[in-house]
Design a protein around this motif. Structure first.
Motif, mmCIF file in Angstrom:
data_model
loop_
_atom_site.group_PDB
_atom_site.id
_atom_site.type_symbol
_atom_site.label_atom_id
_atom_site.label_comp_id
_atom_site.label_asym_id
_atom_site.label_seq_id
_atom_site.Cartn_x
_atom_site.Cartn_y
_atom_site.Cartn_z
ATOM 1 N N ARG A 1 9.413 8.766 1.407
ATOM 2 C CA ARG A 1 9.091 8.367 0.034
ATOM 3 C C ARG A 1 8.291 9.476 -0.660
ATOM 4 O O ARG A 1 7.408 10.096 -0.089
ATOM 5 N N LEU A 2 8.629 9.673 -1.957
ATOM 6 C CA LEU A 2 7.905 10.585 -2.829
ATOM 7 C C LEU A 2 7.359 9.794 -4.010
ATOM 8 O O LEU A 2 8.049 8.926 -4.552
ATOM 9 N N THR A 3 6.122 10.112 -4.387
ATOM 10 C CA THR A 3 5.566 9.562 -5.620
ATOM 11 C C THR A 3 5.460 10.702 -6.618
ATOM 12 O O THR A 3 4.854 11.736 -6.332
ATOM 13 N N ILE A 4 6.064 10.483 -7.808
ATOM 14 C CA ILE A 4 6.105 11.529 -8.836
ATOM 15 C C ILE A 4 5.390 11.000 -10.070
ATOM 16 O O ILE A 4 5.689 9.898 -10.552
ATOM 17 N N SER A 5 4.397 11.755 -10.533
ATOM 18 C CA SER A 5 3.620 11.301 -11.691
ATOM 19 C C SER A 5 3.286 12.482 -12.579
ATOM 20 O O SER A 5 3.225 13.627 -12.124
ATOM 21 N N ASN A 6 3.067 12.162 -13.849
ATOM 22 C CA ASN A 6 2.697 13.242 -14.768
ATOM 23 C C ASN A 6 1.198 13.524 -14.649
ATOM 24 O O ASN A 6 0.494 12.921 -13.846
ATOM 25 N N GLN A 7 0.717 14.407 -15.500
ATOM 26 C CA GLN A 7 -0.627 14.949 -15.372
ATOM 27 C C GLN A 7 -1.713 13.890 -15.443
ATOM 28 O O GLN A 7 -2.669 13.892 -14.673
ATOM 29 N N ARG A 39 5.059 23.338 -18.590
ATOM 30 C CA ARG A 39 4.408 24.045 -19.681
ATOM 31 C C ARG A 39 3.064 24.519 -19.136
ATOM 32 O O ARG A 39 2.559 23.995 -18.140
ATOM 33 N N SER A 40 2.458 25.516 -19.778
ATOM 34 C CA SER A 40 1.230 26.093 -19.223
ATOM 35 C C SER A 40 0.131 25.057 -19.064
ATOM 36 O O SER A 40 -0.719 25.178 -18.186
ATOM 37 N N ASP A 41 0.153 24.016 -19.913
ATOM 38 C CA ASP A 41 -0.916 23.037 -19.859
ATOM 39 C C ASP A 41 -0.457 21.670 -19.373
ATOM 40 O O ASP A 41 -1.186 20.688 -19.462
ATOM 41 N N MET A 42 0.787 21.598 -18.849
ATOM 42 C CA MET A 42 1.307 20.302 -18.410
ATOM 43 C C MET A 42 2.042 20.477 -17.082
ATOM 44 O O MET A 42 2.787 21.431 -16.901
ATOM 45 N N PHE A 43 1.794 19.514 -16.159
ATOM 46 C CA PHE A 43 2.450 19.587 -14.862
ATOM 47 C C PHE A 43 2.715 18.172 -14.362
ATOM 48 O O PHE A 43 2.134 17.184 -14.813
ATOM 49 N N TRP A 44 3.627 18.108 -13.389
ATOM 50 C CA TRP A 44 3.944 16.885 -12.663
ATOM 51 C C TRP A 44 3.521 17.077 -11.217
ATOM 52 O O TRP A 44 3.584 18.174 -10.676
ATOM 53 N N THR A 45 3.102 15.998 -10.587
ATOM 54 C CA THR A 45 2.683 16.055 -9.187
ATOM 55 C C THR A 45 3.664 15.272 -8.340
ATOM 56 O O THR A 45 3.977 14.107 -8.642
ATOM 57 N N VAL A 46 4.151 15.924 -7.263
ATOM 58 C CA VAL A 46 5.061 15.294 -6.314
ATOM 59 C C VAL A 46 4.296 15.116 -5.000
ATOM 60 O O VAL A 46 3.887 16.090 -4.378
ATOM 61 N N THR A 47 4.100 13.849 -4.624
ATOM 62 C CA THR A 47 3.328 13.547 -3.416
ATOM 63 C C THR A 47 4.251 12.999 -2.347
ATOM 64 O O THR A 47 4.964 12.005 -2.570
ATOM 65 N N SER A 48 4.222 13.636 -1.187
ATOM 66 C CA SER A 48 5.072 13.223 -0.063
ATOM 67 C C SER A 48 4.288 12.267 0.828
ATOM 68 O O SER A 48 3.164 12.572 1.233
ATOM 69 N N HIS A 49 4.872 11.092 1.125
ATOM 70 C CA HIS A 49 4.209 10.122 1.985
ATOM 71 C C HIS A 49 4.320 10.563 3.448
ATOM 72 O O HIS A 49 5.255 11.269 3.842
ATOM 73 N N GLN A 50 3.380 10.097 4.253
ATOM 74 C CA GLN A 50 3.307 10.537 5.639
ATOM 75 C C GLN A 50 4.453 10.005 6.494
ATOM 76 O O GLN A 50 4.999 10.720 7.325
ATOM 77 N N SER A 51 4.840 8.756 6.286
ATOM 78 C CA SER A 51 5.822 8.119 7.174
ATOM 79 C C SER A 51 7.235 8.534 6.812
ATOM 80 O O SER A 51 7.546 8.840 5.662
ATOM 81 N N MET A 52 8.106 8.525 7.815
ATOM 82 C CA MET A 52 9.517 8.846 7.616
ATOM 83 C C MET A 52 10.343 7.857 8.431
ATOM 84 O O MET A 52 10.016 7.567 9.581
ATOM 85 N N PRO A 112 13.215 4.328 -18.733
ATOM 86 C CA PRO A 112 12.140 5.180 -19.244
ATOM 87 C C PRO A 112 12.414 6.676 -19.003
ATOM 88 O O PRO A 112 13.155 7.072 -18.097
ATOM 89 N N ALA A 113 11.763 7.493 -19.833
ATOM 90 C CA ALA A 113 11.951 8.949 -19.780
ATOM 91 C C ALA A 113 11.478 9.549 -18.471
ATOM 92 O O ALA A 113 11.847 10.675 -18.126
ATOM 93 N N VAL A 114 10.633 8.824 -17.703
ATOM 94 C CA VAL A 114 10.130 9.385 -16.464
ATOM 95 C C VAL A 114 11.256 9.763 -15.526
ATOM 96 O O VAL A 114 11.173 10.746 -14.787
ATOM 97 N N TYR A 115 12.369 9.023 -15.572
ATOM 98 C CA TYR A 115 13.472 9.320 -14.670
ATOM 99 C C TYR A 115 14.213 10.583 -15.077
ATOM 100 O O TYR A 115 14.741 11.323 -14.233
ATOM 101 N N ALA A 116 14.297 10.833 -16.360
ATOM 102 C CA ALA A 116 14.869 12.104 -16.811
ATOM 103 C C ALA A 116 13.984 13.271 -16.365
ATOM 104 O O ALA A 116 14.465 14.336 -15.963
ATOM 105 N N HIS A 117 12.663 13.052 -16.431
ATOM 106 C CA HIS A 117 11.750 14.086 -15.948
ATOM 107 C C HIS A 117 11.926 14.312 -14.463
ATOM 108 O O HIS A 117 11.895 15.456 -13.982
ATOM 109 N N ILE A 118 12.111 13.238 -13.724
ATOM 110 C CA ILE A 118 12.349 13.379 -12.284
ATOM 111 C C ILE A 118 13.612 14.178 -12.038
ATOM 112 O O ILE A 118 13.676 15.046 -11.166
ATOM 113 N N GLY A 119 14.647 13.892 -12.827
ATOM 114 C CA GLY A 119 15.884 14.657 -12.707
ATOM 115 C C GLY A 119 15.654 16.137 -12.950
ATOM 116 O O GLY A 119 16.225 16.994 -12.273
ATOM 117 N N MET A 120 14.782 16.429 -13.941
ATOM 118 C CA MET A 120 14.487 17.842 -14.210
ATOM 119 C C MET A 120 13.726 18.483 -13.052
ATOM 120 O O MET A 120 13.851 19.686 -12.799
#
Length: 1397
Positions: free
Chosen positions: A655-661, A688-701, A862-870
């Motif tokens: 599992r990955l958790t993806i969130s904006n800044q 963008r120089s002042d905007m980022f997304w964080t991708v967090t990888s969960h420990q379990s697989m 929601p637009a978050v999924y388009a961002h995830i696609g990017m």
């Protein structure tokens, strides 16, 4: 420094090391004693010494407590002969408190000489009584005062010593000795001045003297006031004999005038009388203190007398010279060579007059720059006798002669012995030598090639001339006999060495014979060290088989011992000839052969019988090219594509958790792969120089067996982000990475699923993207709804408008239809590093972009999924790196057992890849770990190797060439990440399956050869972070197996075990151990750490070279580990800070500052109530001062302290090093306050000031060797850290890490500021502006882009470069500030211009 004084220095140091008693050094004159004290003080540091002479008012030291205070903590005392005799005879100094008495010019110790009395009356008395007595070391170049050889036995008996002469290097001495050519110059003597007449000035002086009334003399007047019987008797004697101080001075004045008249001539006597009187009256009237030995009444009386003398002015024209003076002028003017000479005279006053004459005479003034030298005290405040015309400036004449400012010295016999004088090619005896000793010593001053000795002899003294010529002929015969003996020995050598064995290598057939041995051994020794102040040539000692003294004229069987430099271990330093020889040369060759043979056997000489090279010790490494072909970066997707095709394979989910800044947009996704999915640290992806997304990888697989089944939202997500771009919308193909939404099902149908309405955008669809179906479903951010078209000036970006299939310009587009304002979808797919861009100009227009509302669609999710696609391509790239790293850990690195995947990812990621991380910081750490472990291992495994061999072996083993080859040989090169993330056309599983796997694996790339080397160092750093030094050693063993790596603790134990355990700490080093603050288990390690290679006395086991080699690595290791603990510190800054902490200049400053304090008593002579004392100059030519019935002059004792810095405890045997230490100490005293202020409270690191210190390398070597000794003895890095804390390095490191001290080196900073512009430095020596004596100075400048930005003057060549860089940095910073201000002003003017948000 004379060789005999150097031997004395070494002997003194040896005695002080093994005894707590003090050494007393004796010299016959005050100037010589002062000179020798300066030498001893510069050569023997780390302890206190004291120079004692009459100017210290020793007569006033009349109680034991005074002597005890004065000698408190003093280990070396230097004085004239009489002072020690008086101190011992009065019981103030006990002979058993001394360990050694050194007697300079020991030939003087005859008859009632004070040293002779000391030995006969006190020394021998104590020795016969069984009491402890000091050792005696006498030094003399000529042990005989006369030609009677029985005097030698007397001198030996007096000093309880044996006279020995050096027998080393006899052949070299015979080849280099230069004998002066002697000439006797006869002149017509002037006769008695009274018979010849006199000048008017001389007659006036005699007349004034004869007219004096003795009853008006100050002494007579004073005695009349006394009413004692003794005073009446003294008064009677003074009146009848005219025996008063003033009378004696005036009679001496008349006598000296006669000498001037007869020796030099009428002009000279008028000059002398006039000069004495004018000097006396000037000093009397100005009360300068030069006449302070007289009472006020005596000064006034003599001034009154002198004012009556009628003096004729002499002017500058020399006339009426005596025949003797003219002979001197003729000798000097006729000398054809470039002259460097000494004129010896008898009288002190003659020195001043002759010097003045020669500076004016037309035959000499343009060829000679004369100076004066007489025996006198060098202590401040010591008055000069007014009759000899000596000046304070004369004290500098010898210094000027040594440096070449003067080329002629007029001197008394003070220059005959002891005092260090440069070699001359001209010596003139203006007055006849008193003794054969004086003749030999004067003759010895003319030791340059083509030298001449002139003796001025009066006519009628043929017997005298013949005596000196006979003595010269006798010396010449002795010299020629030596030459004949030398030739006889050469013939003998040829006959002796015929049957000596030959050394031959069985593989190369290289041969070494007896005749080659010395030459080869000397060459070997020169390869051991390139350090300054070190003479690396071997030296030989000769001894007869029966132990009898060597007689050059009598052949006897000999053996020789060769001594090699102390950089070799004791087992390889001394070798004795195996045969007995009649020839010294053959004995030396035999010893040299045995030494070279042993060096060959232990591997320090190779199979070609030459000094071993690195290639002989370690397998050769090919030179490294800048770029090379290596394997292409591994592509894990090829294997993954094959796995996807296998429908029966296992499937892995993470599992990955993806969130904006700010966390306002967030979604959970599952990444699915047919291979285990590596865990990734939280990943920031910037769009963008002042905007980022964080991708967090969960420990379990999780895993299952349904590869071909299950949801796959990847295509839909990619279409939402990139569907409007060509090549991305291909629903029939599979992306290598599968993403599945945890929260909802996603399909392509969700794009533009809803018709646009303003109410929908403000309700359920708020935060969804809007799309333009007419433009390939291009996504936009919704801004606002508009009922009609706004004016163009209100729109940020005006463009053509499409409505109902027709294109319109913005102005012609329908106005009364609904529009929406939108913001553009980002073009970038994401970057792992923050992209620094200039901010967009502020746009005051309300609508960024305008689209007709008709036909616009709204996404159903929601637009978050388009961002995830990017983000998917960037996440896939990061995952690719982790897959490569995981494969590396499971294959090549499996034996090491690394478990921290993110660290391995860091280690293999180059900077050029611009990935989530790179290896720069960990490579910085690994480089130091590698060098530390290599240093320890090569030191422990090669205990016979000198430091030069160790250093070359280490450099070869850790070279980038070797590391590059190791990376290629091991296959590591394919795991190195250099490919940067670039958004291109997608590569699908179907595309990967079309590729030839074998062909792909054989692909190559061009890569800097440094990069693979860096990756190995990074992996070593990672191994250290994962499991300490033991795991780092495992990593080194994997890539560099030829190193034969052993555990660091084992190596340290080997180094500790080989150190001698029975060596005691010398007395001179006990304060050093206290200063360091560490108690050594094996004192030999501290002794080794403080012993320079130049120190070659008996019993020395090792020098500090090997420990310095080790300590350098320890220092780097501790500093690097300290810096690495600051995670925010960039690699570039770590390098600069480490340089600021371990550079030679700062370490030198630290060992100068780091000191132990010791009490000292300063002696300040107090002023006399009335005059007393007598001249103590060693010559006895000046009139004696009478002693009055008053109290002795006293002294004031002032308590103070001295500091012994760490460097002062270093033992060395180089006179040049002592001089350098003294000069460096002066510079340190001048600079220390400024440097300390900069380091402790300043804003900039003092690079230029430290450069001005001009500290030699041995200062920093001392610190590193001590650190190496502490580590070897303790095996504990923490013990070394404590030493560095005490020394001040770690406190400085903490201040640098605060950022309050600008630490970038000016030259480094200038390179950064200059950008692509070329930086050029220039340095030259120019004539100093305004200098009248030709003084020069160093000038430096710097060009940037061909433009001269700075020029500075003064200092060393290195210093002016640094200072020029500082100025240039300031100029460029000012120019950049001006450009920035101008840019800001222009930006403010464009504030209203349009621009898209």
């Amino acid at each position: 420094m004379h060789s005999e004084l150097l031997r004395a220095v070494l002997r003194i140091r040896e005695e002080l090391e093994r005894s707590e008693k003090r050494v007393w050094f004796l010299a016959p004159t005050v100037p010589l004693a002062s000179q020798q004290h300066d030498v001893l003080r510069s050569q023997i540091s780390g302890l206190q010494s004291r120079f004692i002479c009459g100017a210290d008012n020793v007569e006033g030291w009349s109680d034991q407590s005074t002597w005890d205070e004065v000698l408190l903590n003093i280990r070396v005392v230097v004085s004239t002969y009489q002072i020690l005799f008086d101190a011992v005879s009065h019981g103030f100094v006990r002979l058993d408190s001394l360990c050694l008495i050194v007697i300079d010019e020991a030939h003087n110790c005859v008859k009632n000489n004070s040293v002779a009395r000391l030995m006969k009356e006190l020394y021998l008395r104590d020795k016969r009584s069984g009491l402890p007595v000091p050792a005696i070391l006498g030094m003399t170049a000529s042990p005989l005062m006369r030609t009677n050889f029985d005097d030698l036995d007397t001198l030996e008996a007096t000093l309880d010593a044996v006279c020995k002469t050096p027998n080393q290097h006899r052949a070299e001495l015979m080849a280099k000795v230069n004998r002066p050519k002697m000439h006797t110059i006869r002149y017509k003597p002037a006769g008695d001045a009274l018979l010849l007449g006199s000048t008017s000035t001389m007659a006036s002086l005699r007349r004034v003297y004869n007219q004096l009334n003795i009853l008006q003399d100050p002494t007579i007047i004073r005695l009349k006031t006394l009413k004692t019987a003794r005073s009446r008797e003294t008064l009677k004697h003074a009146v009848t004999k005219h025996d008063t101080y003033c009378q004696r001075q005036l009679r001496s004045f008349l006598n000296m005038a006669k000498v001037m008249y007869t020796d030099i001539g009428p002009w000279a006597v008028d000059y002398y009388i006039g000069k004495v009187i004018s000097n006396f009256l000037e000093n009397h009237e100005k009360n300068t203190g030069m006449l302070e030995e007289m009472s006020q009444e005596e000064r006034g009386y003599l001034a009154q007398v002198f004012r009556q003398v009628e003096v004729s002015l002499t002017g500058t024209t020399i006339v009426n010279l005596s025949a003797k003076a003219q002979a001197l002028v003729n000798v000097l003017s006729s000398h054809e060579e470039a002259s460097v000479g000494i004129v010896f005279v008898k009288e002190r006053a003659t020195v001043a007059v002759l010097t003045h004459l020669l500076s004016l005479h037309p035959a000499t003034k343009n060829r000679y720059v004369p100076g004066s030298m007489v025996g006198t005290s060098t202590k401040p405040g010591r008055s000069c006798d007014f009759l000899d015309l000596s000046k304070r400036e004369d004290l500098f004449s010898l210094r000027d002669f040594r440096v070449g400012k003067t080329n002629l010295l007029v001197a008394t016999n003070v220059l005959e012995e002891g005092i260090d004088v440069p070699a001359c090619n001209l010596v003139v005896c203006f007055d006849e030598p008193k003794t054969p000793k004086s003749f030999v010593q004067r003759r010895g001053r003319a030791r340059m090639s083509s030298s001449y000795l002139y003796l001025l002899i009066p006519e009628g003294s043929e017997q005298t001339a013949e005596t000196w010529q006979a003595f010269e002929n006798e010396l010449k015969e002795l010299y020629e006999n030596d030459l004949r003996n030398h030739k006889d020995f050469e013939a003998l050598e040829q006959s002796e060495n015929a049957d000596y064995p030959v050394l031959e290598d069985p593989t190369t057939k290289a041969r070494l014979t007896l005749d080659d041995a010395k030459r080869h051994l000397e060459h070997f020794c020169t390869t051991l060290s390139s350090r300054k102040y070190v003479e690396c040539t071997p030296y030989y000692t000769i001894e007869s088989l029966d132990g009898a003294p060597l007689d050059p004229a009598q052949p006897t069987l000999l053996k020789a011992t060769v001594h090699l430099p102390t950089s070799l271990v004791p087992e390889l330093r001394r070798f004795r000839s195996i045969q007995a020889w009649y020839s010294q040369e053959c004995a030396c060759k035999d010893a040299a052969f045995q030494a070279y043979k042993t060096l060959y056997e232990v591997g320090l000489v190779n199979n070609n019988l030459l000094p071993a090279q690195v290639s002989d010790l370690i397998p050769d490494v090919k030179p490294r090219a800048g770029m090379a072909k290596v394997r292409a970066q591994q592509n894990p997707w090829l294997n993954i594509a094959q796995k996807w095709r296998n429908t029966e394979g296992e499937l892995f989910r993470r599992r990955l958790t993806i969130s904006n800044q700010d966390g306002s947009m967030r979604a959970d996704m599952e990444v699915v792969l047919p291979v285990p999915i590596p865990h990734m640290d939280a990943l920031k992806v910037y769009w963008r120089s002042d905007m980022f997304w964080t991708v967090t990888s969960h420990q379990s697989m999780q895993s299952d067996n349904k590869v071909g089944k299950g949801k796959d939202h990847t295509g839909a997500l990619l279409a939402m982000a990139f569907g409007h771009r060509t090549g991305w919308a291909d629903p029939g193909k599979q992306y290598p990475v599968r993403l599945v939404s945890v929260d909802r099902d996603i399909s392509v149908g969700d794009m533009g699923a809803l018709d646009f309405s303003p109410e929908l955008m403000q309700g359920p669809a708020a935060g969804h993207l809007v799309r333009d179906p007419a433009n390939r479903n291009h996504p936009y951010y919704f801004h606002c709804w508009l009922p009609s078209k706004p004016p163009a000036e209100m729109v940020g970006k005006v463009h053509r408008v499409s409505l109902k299939g027709e294109d319109f310009s913005y102005d012609s587009a329908p106005a009364n239809v609904p529009y929406i304002a939108v913001r553009s979808w980002p073009k970038r797919a994401g970057a792992f590093r923050q992209v620094i861009t200039l901010p967009n100009p502020i746009n005051a227009k309300p609508y960024p972009r305008i689209q007709p509302a008709e036909g616009i669609k709204i996404d159903g999710i929601p637009a978050v999924y388009a961002h995830i696609g990017m983000l998917i391509p960037a996440v896939a790239h990061a995952m690719e790196i982790h897959l490569v790293a995981a494969d590396l850990m499971e294959t090549l690195l499996e034996k090491i057992g690394l478990t921290d995947l993110p660290l391995v990812v860091t280690a293999i990621s180059s900077t050029s890849a611009s990935g989530p991380t790179d290896y720069e910081r960990v490579e910085f750490l690994g480089d130091t770990i590698l060098k530390f472990c290599t240093t320890v291992n090569v030191s422990a495994k090669n205990l016979f190797w000198p430091e030069g061999y160790l250093s070359r072996a280490k450099d070869t083993l850790v070279s980038n060439s070797r590391l590059f080859q190791a990376a290629v040989d091991s296959g590591l090169d394919k795991y190195i990440i250099t490919k940067a993330f670039v958004l291109g056309k997608p590569v699908f599983v179907e595309d990967l399956l079309q590729l030839d796997t074998l062909k792909e694996m054989k692909k190559q790339r061009d890569l800097s050869t440094k990069t693979p080397a860096d990756v190995i160092e990074s992996l070593i750093g990672v191994s250290y972070l994962s499991g300490g030094l033991s795991k780092a050693i495992q990593c080194m063993s994997l890539f560099l197996p030829e190193g034969g790596w052993q555990d660091i603790d084992n190596c340290r134990q080997m180094l500790f075990d080989v150190a001698p355990s029975d060596e005691q700490l010398p007395h001179t080093m006990r304060r050093a151990e206290e200063l360091i603050g560490y108690s050594f288990k094996k004192k030999s390690l501290l002794v080794e750490a403080l012993t320079h290679l130049s120190y070659t006395v008996r019993g020395v086991k090792a020098c500090f070279d090997r420990l310095e080699f080790l300590g350098d690595a320890v220092l780097d290791f501790i500093i690097t580990a300290t810096l690495y603990t600051s995670p925010s510190l960039k690699n570039f800054d770590m390098h600069i800070i480490r340089t600021a902490l371990v550079n030679g200049d700062i370490l030198a400053f630290i060992v100068m500052e780091w000191a132990v304090e010791e009490a000292r008593t300063e002696v300040e002579p107090t002023s006399p109530t009335t005059s007393v004392s007598s001249s103590e100059n060693g010559e006895g030519s000046a009139p004696k001062r009478r002693r009055t019935d008053t109290n002795h002059v006293g002294v004031r004792l002032k308590q103070s302290s001295v500091k012994h810095p760490l460097w002062s405890f270093m033992r060395h045997g180089s006179p040049d090093m002592g001089v350098v230490q003294e000069k460096t100490q002066k510079r340190h005293s001048e600079l220390r306050d400024s440097i300390n202020e900069a380091l402790k409270t300043g804003t900039h690191y003092p690079w230029a000031l430290l450069t001005r210190l001009q500290a030699s390398k041995f200062y920093s070597d001392i610190f590193e060797s001590v650190l190496g000794a502490v580590w070897t003895d303790s095996g504990d890095i923490n013990a070394c850290i404590e030493v560095m804390e005490k020394a001040g390095i770690l406190p400085l490191a903490r201040r640098l890490l605060t950022g309050k001290l600008h630490f970038m080196h000016p030259k480094e900073e200038l390179g950064v500021l200059a950008g692509n512009q070329k930086v050029q430095y220039g340095v030259e020596t120019r004539l100093k502006e305004g200098s009248e004596d030709g003084e020069k100075e160093v000038v430096g400048w710097v060009l940037v882009g061909g433009r001269k930005l700075a020029e500075v003057k003064g200092g060393s060549r290195d210093e002016v470069r640094v200072k020029a860089a500082e100025v240039a940095c300031l100029v460029l910073k000012q120019e950049m500030a001006m450009r920035k201000r101008k840019s800001n002003e222009e930006e403010s003017a464009r504030m209203a211009l349009p621009g898209e948000d």
